[in-house]
Design a protein around this motif. Sequence first.
Motif, PDB file in Angstrom:
ATOM      1  N   ILE A   1       0.860  -1.191   0.000  1.00 25.98           N
ATOM      2  CA  ILE A   1       0.000   0.000   0.000  1.00 25.98           C
ATOM      3  C   ILE A   1       0.896   1.241   0.000  1.00 25.98           C
ATOM      4  CG2 ILE A   1      -1.639   1.362   1.358  1.00 25.98           C
ATOM      5  CD1 ILE A   1      -2.878  -1.218   2.313  1.00 25.98           C
ATOM      6  N   ASP A   2       0.565   2.172  -0.939  1.00 27.32           N
ATOM      7  CA  ASP A   2       1.261   3.455  -1.008  1.00 27.32           C
ATOM      8  C   ASP A   2       0.392   4.541  -0.378  1.00 27.32           C
ATOM      9  OD1 ASP A   2       2.693   2.836  -4.318  1.00 27.32           O
ATOM     10  OD2 ASP A   2       3.340   2.211  -2.300  1.00 27.32           O
ATOM     11  N   ASP A   3       1.058   5.473   0.345  1.00 33.52           N
ATOM     12  CA  ASP A   3       0.352   6.591   0.969  1.00 33.52           C
ATOM     13  C   ASP A   3       1.280   7.809   0.879  1.00 33.52           C
ATOM     14  OD1 ASP A   3      -1.403   7.031   4.155  1.00 33.52           O
ATOM     15  OD2 ASP A   3      -1.084   8.387   2.461  1.00 33.52           O
ATOM     16  N   TRP A   4       0.837   8.869   0.236  1.00 37.00           N
ATOM     17  CA  TRP A   4       1.713  10.029   0.109  1.00 37.00           C
ATOM     18  C   TRP A   4       0.984  11.333   0.453  1.00 37.00           C
ATOM     19  CZ3 TRP A   4       0.112   7.242  -4.154  1.00 37.00           C
ATOM     20  CH2 TRP A   4      -0.641   7.929  -5.114  1.00 37.00           C
ATOM     21  N   GLY A   5       1.844  12.261   0.930  1.00 31.62           N
ATOM     22  CA  GLY A   5       1.330  13.569   1.314  1.00 31.62           C
ATOM     23  C   GLY A   5       1.362  14.549   0.160  1.00 31.62           C
ATOM     24  N   ALA A   6       1.123  15.845   0.490  1.00 32.57           N
ATOM     25  CA  ALA A   6       0.935  16.843  -0.564  1.00 32.57           C
ATOM     26  C   ALA A   6       2.243  17.248  -1.225  1.00 32.57           C
ATOM     27  CB  ALA A   6       0.228  18.076   0.002  1.00 32.57           C
ATOM     28  N   LYS A   7       3.319  17.356  -0.446  1.00 33.95           N
ATOM     29  CA  LYS A   7       4.528  17.928  -1.019  1.00 33.95           C
ATOM     30  C   LYS A   7       5.732  17.040  -0.728  1.00 33.95           C
ATOM     31  CE  LYS A   7       2.891  22.714  -0.487  1.00 33.95           C
ATOM     32  NZ  LYS A   7       3.184  24.043   0.080  1.00 33.95           N
ATOM     33  N   PRO A   8       6.619  16.891  -1.742  1.00 30.63           N
ATOM     34  CA  PRO A   8       7.876  16.196  -1.489  1.00 30.63           C
ATOM     35  C   PRO A   8       8.789  17.133  -0.692  1.00 30.63           C
ATOM     36  CG  PRO A   8       7.760  16.943  -3.765  1.00 30.63           C
ATOM     37  CD  PRO A   8       6.465  17.335  -3.126  1.00 30.63           C
ATOM     38  N   PRO A   9       9.910  16.691  -0.191  1.00 26.78           N
ATOM     39  CA  PRO A   9      10.470  15.349  -0.417  1.00 26.78           C
ATOM     40  C   PRO A   9      10.017  14.365   0.647  1.00 26.78           C
ATOM     41  CG  PRO A   9      12.085  16.729   0.684  1.00 26.78           C
ATOM     42  CD  PRO A   9      10.873  17.601   0.480  1.00 26.78           C
ATOM     43  N   LYS A  10      10.376  13.095   0.391  1.00 24.06           N
ATOM     44  CA  LYS A  10      10.122  12.001   1.318  1.00 24.06           C
ATOM     45  C   LYS A  10       8.666  11.980   1.765  1.00 24.06           C
ATOM     46  CE  LYS A  10      14.601  11.217   1.383  1.00 24.06           C
ATOM     47  NZ  LYS A  10      15.204  10.080   0.691  1.00 24.06           N
ATOM     48  N   ASN A  11       7.776  12.149   0.762  1.00 24.06           N
ATOM     49  CA  ASN A  11       6.362  12.216   1.117  1.00 24.06           C
ATOM     50  C   ASN A  11       5.571  10.959   0.734  1.00 24.06           C
ATOM     51  OD1 ASN A  11       6.677  12.851  -1.614  1.00 24.06           O
ATOM     52  ND2 ASN A  11       4.741  13.954  -1.687  1.00 24.06           N
ATOM     53  N   LEU A  12       6.186   9.949   0.065  1.00 25.93           N
ATOM     54  CA  LEU A  12       5.484   8.713  -0.331  1.00 25.93           C
ATOM     55  C   LEU A  12       6.024   7.563   0.487  1.00 25.93           C
ATOM     56  CD1 LEU A  12       4.422   7.547  -3.837  1.00 25.93           C
ATOM     57  CD2 LEU A  12       5.513   5.912  -2.314  1.00 25.93           C
ATOM     58  N   TYR A  13       5.107   6.882   1.195  1.00 28.02           N
ATOM     59  CA  TYR A  13       5.485   5.759   2.052  1.00 28.02           C
ATOM     60  C   TYR A  13       4.854   4.477   1.510  1.00 28.02           C
ATOM     61  CZ  TYR A  13       6.578   9.627   5.176  1.00 28.02           C
ATOM     62  OH  TYR A  13       7.075  10.785   5.701  1.00 28.02           O
ATOM     63  N   THR A  14       5.681   3.453   1.417  1.00 27.29           N
ATOM     64  CA  THR A  14       5.196   2.142   0.956  1.00 27.29           C
ATOM     65  C   THR A  14       5.209   1.187   2.132  1.00 27.29           C
ATOM     66  OG1 THR A  14       6.056   2.503  -1.272  1.00 27.29           O
ATOM     67  CG2 THR A  14       5.592   0.234  -0.641  1.00 27.29           C
ATOM     68  N   TYR A  15       4.043   0.511   2.346  1.00 27.17           N
ATOM     69  CA  TYR A  15       3.889  -0.379   3.491  1.00 27.17           C
ATOM     70  C   TYR A  15       3.651  -1.815   3.019  1.00 27.17           C
ATOM     71  CZ  TYR A  15       3.061   3.983   6.056  1.00 27.17           C
ATOM     72  OH  TYR A  15       3.182   5.232   6.586  1.00 27.17           O
TER      73      TYR A  15
END
Length: 736
Positions: free
Chosen positions: A133-147
């Motif tokens: 599952i991918d979950d990302w916030g509005a702005k980079p950097p390091k804003n997409l987390y893969t679980y």
Amino acid sequence: MKKCQFPRIKVLPLQLVLIVPFVLQIFGAVSLVGFLSFKNGQKAVNDLADQLMNRTNTMVEQHLNSYLSIPHKVNQINADAIEMGLLNVRDRITMGKYFWKQMQAYDLSYIGIGLTTGEGAGAARYDGKTLTIDDWGAKPPKNLYTYATDDQGNRTRLTTIYDWDNFQMSWYTEPIKAGKPVWSRIYTWNNPNHPYIVASAGRPIYDAQKRLLGMVATDIHLLKLSEFLQHLDVSRTGQVFILERNGMLIANSSHQQPFTIVKNKIQRLKATDSPDPIVRNISQQIQQKFNGFQSISEPKKLQFKSQKEADFVYISPWHDSYGLDWLVVVSVPEHTFMAQINANTNTTIVLCLGALILATLMAYVTSRCIAHPIVRLNQASQAMASGNLDQVVDDSNIQEFNKLAHSFNYMAGQLRESFNDLENSKAELEDRVEERTAELKTILSELQRTQAQVIQSEKMSSLGQLVAGVAHEINNPVNFIHGNISHLNEYTQDLLQMIYLYQERHSSDDPEIQAFADKIDLEFLIEDLQKMLSSIRIGTERIRTIVLSLRNFSRMDEAEFKVVNIHEGIESTLLILQHRLKDKPERPAIEIIRDYSNLPQVECYAGQLNQVLMNILVNAMDALDEVDAQRTSEQMKANPSQITIRTSVIDSQWVEIAIADNGLGMPEQVKNRVFDPFFTTKPVGKGTGMGMAISYQIIIEKHRGKLQCFSTIGKGTEFIIQLPIQQQVLQLPTAM
């Protein structure tokens, strides 16, 4: 005046004349057959290649239509759920788990959502097996987390962190720009361990007030198309590949991947640069022939030749309503189909050469066998022409040449005698002429007798019509007589009652009446008149029975098929032949054993079938007469002559009539020829040899049935007739 001279034809040896045409015919026939076989094989190959490529192309198009429709269906479901408020786009945890559940139901690579705020969520299957599952916030950097996830779709641990910007990705920007469901451009994900080449289907999403929220997207892994193509039957010998209009390779059935890895980065390949030589060569020829791939708007069937072999190629455009426009190319090498034909061609060439050599040898041997006796005969003839009459030609291995040699030797002897006795044999020569004339007269008489026999046979062929006509003509007066006998009997009884009444009422003392009564013997006349009427009735009944049997046997009024009772035909035939069956001074009566089954009505030519029964029964009676002529009366009583007639039904579709006698039987060579025309074992004048041949023709050709003969020496002969009950039944019963 100078004479006109025609060109002289070259004289050829007899052996050459015999050998050359024979060899040329054999060689020409075999060569023509081989050539036509090769051409027919080539045509069959072209047809088979077209069918194989059409079938393969249809399978590929069906798979593309089915497989590539799934992403847009999933996007439609998700967009409807969001618009109806069933799915909260702000709850990224719930959306991630929801997409994870959908990944369980569909064979997809990614399902996700990108919002106008820059946020998003999704579920992925990058390696084809493990769901994340991918979950990302509005702005980079390091804003997409893969679980990583468990078997319930719950997040278990963080595996990777990436930089992600929706507004820089064609995955997001192209559907938003189009404002409708579209396919974005094919993109790659740089993971050398799990190459990720996908086609992404995107769709804008709106809330209930029709305000743009972002987009939903579904990815499919294009390598799965290559896996599908590799499992097609044509991929064993040919190639199937799919490419974009710009020439970029999408999938192929080759074991070579449609991409390359350079410095740990995945780079797509053009079809013209494919590592597979077949894909590369065919793509280059297509590009050269059509000046690119953009102009191909309809299916094309081509045949390309490379340095080694030719390929059958089928190019078909494929597109859908969401913007995909691809080309499907199916290629089958010619050697796949031509290998066996080429092998057959080589075999044909070898057979031609073998046949030519064998024909030449046979022609040489045959011509030598023919020419050698002729040469000897020619030499002897030239010697006789030179005056040397003492010539004798030896026998050869050929029967006709032996006869010719005997004739020549006889002629030479006669010629010598003629030259020696010519002056003193004039009277003898006249006697010989008279003798030859007498022989010719004898031959002429024999020919006339033969002609008379042929005419008689033609007359006999009209016997059936005559029997029918006579029966008809007899039937009318007999019916008239029979119909009036009852009235005549009634009138006679009335007259007799009148006489009795007169005798009672009037005296019989009148001398004149008494004298006339004594003269005519009145009492005997009354008694005999009644017996006479009874005899006439019995006689007319007998004549009517015979006439009915004659009409039933001839069946001349039944030229077409008619449903008849087989047993009636058998009994009518037996009645016609009753004079052959009854006892005679030299032998007792022939017994008829009837073993009849309950037969249905049968469609047949009744008159012709009766003719077959007549022929078989007459042959059986002739065979029994021949046996009885060689036996004593005691032997005939101990083992009487019998004819057994058996009827039965076979498989509810056929009837069988078996007629067997207990005569001497037939030897094998006679049994094998019993149905041959003009073959007979009877003395001259007693049989034409056509009866059984005609019977065979009637049963086999007219009735589509079967006629068999079984005979054992010393045990008798049996003829078995098998007829279909209805004539549309064509399958013959199993042979006994």
